[in-house]
Motif scaffolding. Structure first.
Motif, mmCIF file in Angstrom:
data_model
loop_
_atom_site.group_PDB
_atom_site.id
_atom_site.type_symbol
_atom_site.label_atom_id
_atom_site.label_comp_id
_atom_site.label_asym_id
_atom_site.label_seq_id
_atom_site.Cartn_x
_atom_site.Cartn_y
_atom_site.Cartn_z
ATOM 1 N N GLY A 18 17.151 -0.867 30.513
ATOM 2 C CA GLY A 18 16.103 -1.050 31.502
ATOM 3 C C GLY A 18 16.611 -0.986 32.931
ATOM 4 N N LYS A 19 17.916 -0.705 33.100
ATOM 5 C CA LYS A 19 18.514 -0.664 34.437
ATOM 6 C C LYS A 19 18.454 0.741 35.036
ATOM 7 C CE LYS A 19 19.733 -4.974 34.146
ATOM 8 N NZ LYS A 19 21.123 -5.435 34.195
ATOM 9 N N VAL A 20 18.515 1.754 34.187
ATOM 10 C CA VAL A 20 18.442 3.144 34.638
ATOM 11 C C VAL A 20 17.528 3.898 33.685
ATOM 12 C CG1 VAL A 20 20.745 3.148 35.677
ATOM 13 C CG2 VAL A 20 20.465 3.803 33.286
ATOM 14 N N SER A 21 17.107 5.074 34.101
ATOM 15 C CA SER A 21 16.224 5.879 33.267
ATOM 16 C C SER A 21 16.963 6.357 32.023
ATOM 17 C CB SER A 21 15.715 7.088 34.065
ATOM 18 O OG SER A 21 14.894 7.913 33.257
ATOM 19 N N SER A 22 16.374 6.122 30.855
ATOM 20 C CA SER A 22 16.963 6.575 29.599
ATOM 21 C C SER A 22 15.878 6.544 28.526
ATOM 22 C CB SER A 22 18.146 5.687 29.175
ATOM 23 O OG SER A 22 17.708 4.376 28.875
ATOM 24 N N ALA A 23 16.108 7.273 27.447
ATOM 25 C CA ALA A 23 15.150 7.291 26.342
ATOM 26 C C ALA A 23 15.133 5.918 25.674
ATOM 27 C CB ALA A 23 15.543 8.368 25.336
ATOM 28 N N ARG A 24 13.964 5.321 25.586
ATOM 29 C CA ARG A 24 13.866 3.980 25.018
ATOM 30 C C ARG A 24 13.714 3.995 23.506
ATOM 31 N NH1 ARG A 24 10.801 0.050 29.393
ATOM 32 N NH2 ARG A 24 12.138 0.615 31.160
ATOM 33 N N ARG A 25 13.607 5.190 22.950
ATOM 34 C CA ARG A 25 13.604 5.338 21.499
ATOM 35 C C ARG A 25 14.569 6.459 21.142
ATOM 36 N NH1 ARG A 25 7.177 5.104 19.713
ATOM 37 N NH2 ARG A 25 6.786 2.960 20.459
ATOM 38 N N PRO A 26 15.207 6.365 19.990
ATOM 39 C CA PRO A 26 16.109 7.455 19.590
ATOM 40 C C PRO A 26 15.371 8.784 19.511
ATOM 41 C CG PRO A 26 16.464 5.517 18.228
ATOM 42 C CD PRO A 26 15.227 5.238 19.029
ATOM 43 N N VAL A 27 16.062 9.844 19.931
ATOM 44 C CA VAL A 27 15.537 11.200 19.820
ATOM 45 C C VAL A 27 16.152 11.806 18.563
ATOM 46 C CG1 VAL A 27 15.319 13.444 20.948
ATOM 47 C CG2 VAL A 27 15.423 11.348 22.331
ATOM 48 N N GLU A 28 15.324 12.374 17.691
ATOM 49 C CA GLU A 28 15.801 12.817 16.393
ATOM 50 C C GLU A 28 15.500 14.296 16.161
ATOM 51 O OE1 GLU A 28 14.039 10.284 13.498
ATOM 52 O OE2 GLU A 28 15.014 8.462 14.238
ATOM 53 N N GLY A 29 16.446 14.985 15.544
ATOM 54 C CA GLY A 29 16.273 16.376 15.184
ATOM 55 C C GLY A 29 16.949 17.322 16.155
ATOM 56 N N ARG A 30 17.489 18.410 15.625
ATOM 57 C CA ARG A 30 18.276 19.363 16.410
ATOM 58 C C ARG A 30 17.509 19.903 17.613
ATOM 59 N NH1 ARG A 30 19.824 23.517 12.506
ATOM 60 N NH2 ARG A 30 21.736 22.324 12.126
ATOM 61 N N GLU A 31 16.297 20.375 17.412
ATOM 62 C CA GLU A 31 15.547 20.999 18.507
ATOM 63 C C GLU A 31 15.183 19.978 19.573
ATOM 64 O OE1 GLU A 31 11.428 23.549 19.288
ATOM 65 O OE2 GLU A 31 12.165 23.248 17.242
ATOM 66 N N VAL A 58 24.524 4.202 29.352
ATOM 67 C CA VAL A 58 24.333 4.452 30.787
ATOM 68 C C VAL A 58 23.946 3.184 31.540
ATOM 69 C CG1 VAL A 58 23.798 6.900 30.524
ATOM 70 C CG2 VAL A 58 21.956 5.222 30.305
ATOM 71 N N ASN A 59 23.824 2.074 30.831
ATOM 72 C CA ASN A 59 23.569 0.791 31.478
ATOM 73 C C ASN A 59 24.777 0.451 32.347
ATOM 74 O OD1 ASN A 59 23.206 -1.884 32.194
ATOM 75 N ND2 ASN A 59 22.561 -2.551 30.166
ATOM 76 N N PRO A 60 24.614 0.388 33.674
ATOM 77 C CA PRO A 60 25.779 0.149 34.545
ATOM 78 C C PRO A 60 26.483 -1.166 34.259
ATOM 79 C CG PRO A 60 23.711 -0.050 35.762
ATOM 80 C CD PRO A 60 23.365 0.544 34.438
ATOM 81 N N ASP A 61 25.756 -2.152 33.692
ATOM 82 C CA ASP A 61 26.376 -3.435 33.379
ATOM 83 C C ASP A 61 27.398 -3.310 32.257
ATOM 84 O OD1 ASP A 61 24.727 -4.526 35.273
ATOM 85 O OD2 ASP A 61 23.292 -5.370 33.841
ATOM 86 N N LYS A 62 27.356 -2.204 31.518
ATOM 87 C CA LYS A 62 28.241 -2.039 30.369
ATOM 88 C C LYS A 62 29.386 -1.065 30.628
ATOM 89 C CE LYS A 62 25.030 -3.175 26.637
ATOM 90 N NZ LYS A 62 24.525 -2.747 25.317
ATOM 91 N N LEU A 63 29.507 -0.572 31.840
ATOM 92 C CA LEU A 63 30.473 0.487 32.112
ATOM 93 C C LEU A 63 31.693 0.025 32.903
ATOM 94 C CD1 LEU A 63 27.936 3.329 33.000
ATOM 95 C CD2 LEU A 63 29.225 3.045 30.866
ATOM 96 N N GLY A 64 31.713 -1.231 33.300
ATOM 97 C CA GLY A 64 32.806 -1.712 34.133
ATOM 98 C C GLY A 64 34.163 -1.631 33.466
ATOM 99 N N PHE A 65 34.261 -2.087 32.230
ATOM 100 C CA PHE A 65 35.553 -2.109 31.537
ATOM 101 C C PHE A 65 36.075 -0.699 31.317
ATOM 102 C CE2 PHE A 65 38.420 -2.440 27.910
ATOM 103 C CZ PHE A 65 39.163 -3.554 28.229
ATOM 104 N N ALA A 66 35.220 0.173 30.759
ATOM 105 C CA ALA A 66 35.648 1.555 30.516
ATOM 106 C C ALA A 66 35.969 2.271 31.820
ATOM 107 C CB ALA A 66 34.565 2.312 29.749
#
Length: 299
Positions: free
Chosen positions: A209-222, A280-288
């Protein structure tokens, strides 16, 4: 704390971090937990600690159990898919990952599966699977009976499921696949991208909810290929990409200058991407981000 005692603790720190991370799925919280253990170790009566490694493992495990209780409530309200914090594993941060089983044990997929377990089940499973503790040792860590630990372990294995069968390409082939994946997405080459994706591929995005991202998994090759090309066209102008090993899997890191925007761990099977997990949640990217920055500066 004496220098000798501090030095002794440092010999245990990597193992304790690996334990805490597997328990929590959060590198930042794992670091905090290990630091709490350090403070307790420094204030303890050393004469009463016969086996420091076992004592510290018990302290860290119980600190994690406390954190997991509150984390469960937070994650129930989490916006969109929850993924663990990414950790660069090529430098041995989570211990040796020489086999497919060892890499699978720290993969994002496995850490997500561990969310199905109760905190105590998770502790039993991690101590048994990742650190080869016997049931008697686990019972001592958790102050449970050995029979109870065996029952918890059986239940955890059933809930997590049997080990996944993955047929990974050789490391050099992995590098080629990742490079092709990045190039196809960057160039908007749908046909080429689709050739790299399994028919039932899944894309999961953790933006919290911090940045724009798909809130549900996207499924299928196409759908996944079109989604990815759209993301690159809308948000990736001027962004540079690097590759890394994240949670034992090949991954892509996206950068804007020196700022880490996100990482995408790619689960591969039979030479195709079967699941892409984007944090892509910025709160989770500090360590990496700190890990990657340090690696780039290293001679």
């Amino acid at each position: 704390m004496t220098t000798a005692t501090a030095d002794e603790f440092e010999t245990h720190r990597p193992r304790l971090f690996g334990l805490a991370y597997r328990m929590l799925g959060s590198a930042e919280e794992a670091e905090d937990t290990v630091q709490d253990a350090y403070l307790r170790f420094s204030g303890a009566d050393r004469a009463r600690i016969e086996h420091p490694a076992a004592w510290l493992a018990k302290v860290v495990t119980n600190l994690c159990l406390t954190r997991l209780t509150s984390a469960r409530a937070r994650r129930e309200q989490y916006v969109g898919p929850w993924l663990p914090e990414p950790v660069i594993t090529s430098d041995g941060t989570l211990g040796p990952l020489e086999s497919a089983e060892q890499r699978d044990a720290v993969s994002m997929a496995m850490l997500v599966l561990l969310e199905r377990l109760t905190p105590t089940e998770r502790a039993v499973y991690v101590l048994r699977e990742a650190f080869a503790y016997g049931h008697r040792e686990i019972a001592e860590v958790l102050d449970l009976t050995e029979a109870n630990c065996r029952q918890l372990y059986r239940r955890a294995v059933q809930r997590v499921g049997e080990a996944r069968s993955r047929f990974e390409p050789a490391p050099e082939r992995q590098e080629e696949l990742v490079a092709s994946f990045v190039a196809a997405a960057r160039d908007g080459d749908l046909a080429r991208l689709e050739k790299l994706l399994a028919a039932d591929v899944v894309w999961s995005s953790d933006g919290g909810g911090k940045v724009s991202s798909a809130r549900r998994p996207v499924e299928g090759r196409e759908k996944v290929s079109r989604f990815l090309v759209g993301v690159v066209e809308r948000f990736m102008e001027g962004v540079r990409f690097t590759t890394a090993e994240i949670n034992g899997e090949p991954a892509v890191a996206a950068w804007a200058g020196d700022t880490l925007l996100g990482v995408v761990a790619l689960e591969l099977s039979d030479g195709l991407v079967v699941h892409a997990r984007a944090v892509v949640n910025p709160d989770k990217l500090g360590f990496a981000g700190r890990q990657l920055a340090g690696a780039q500066k290293a001679p």
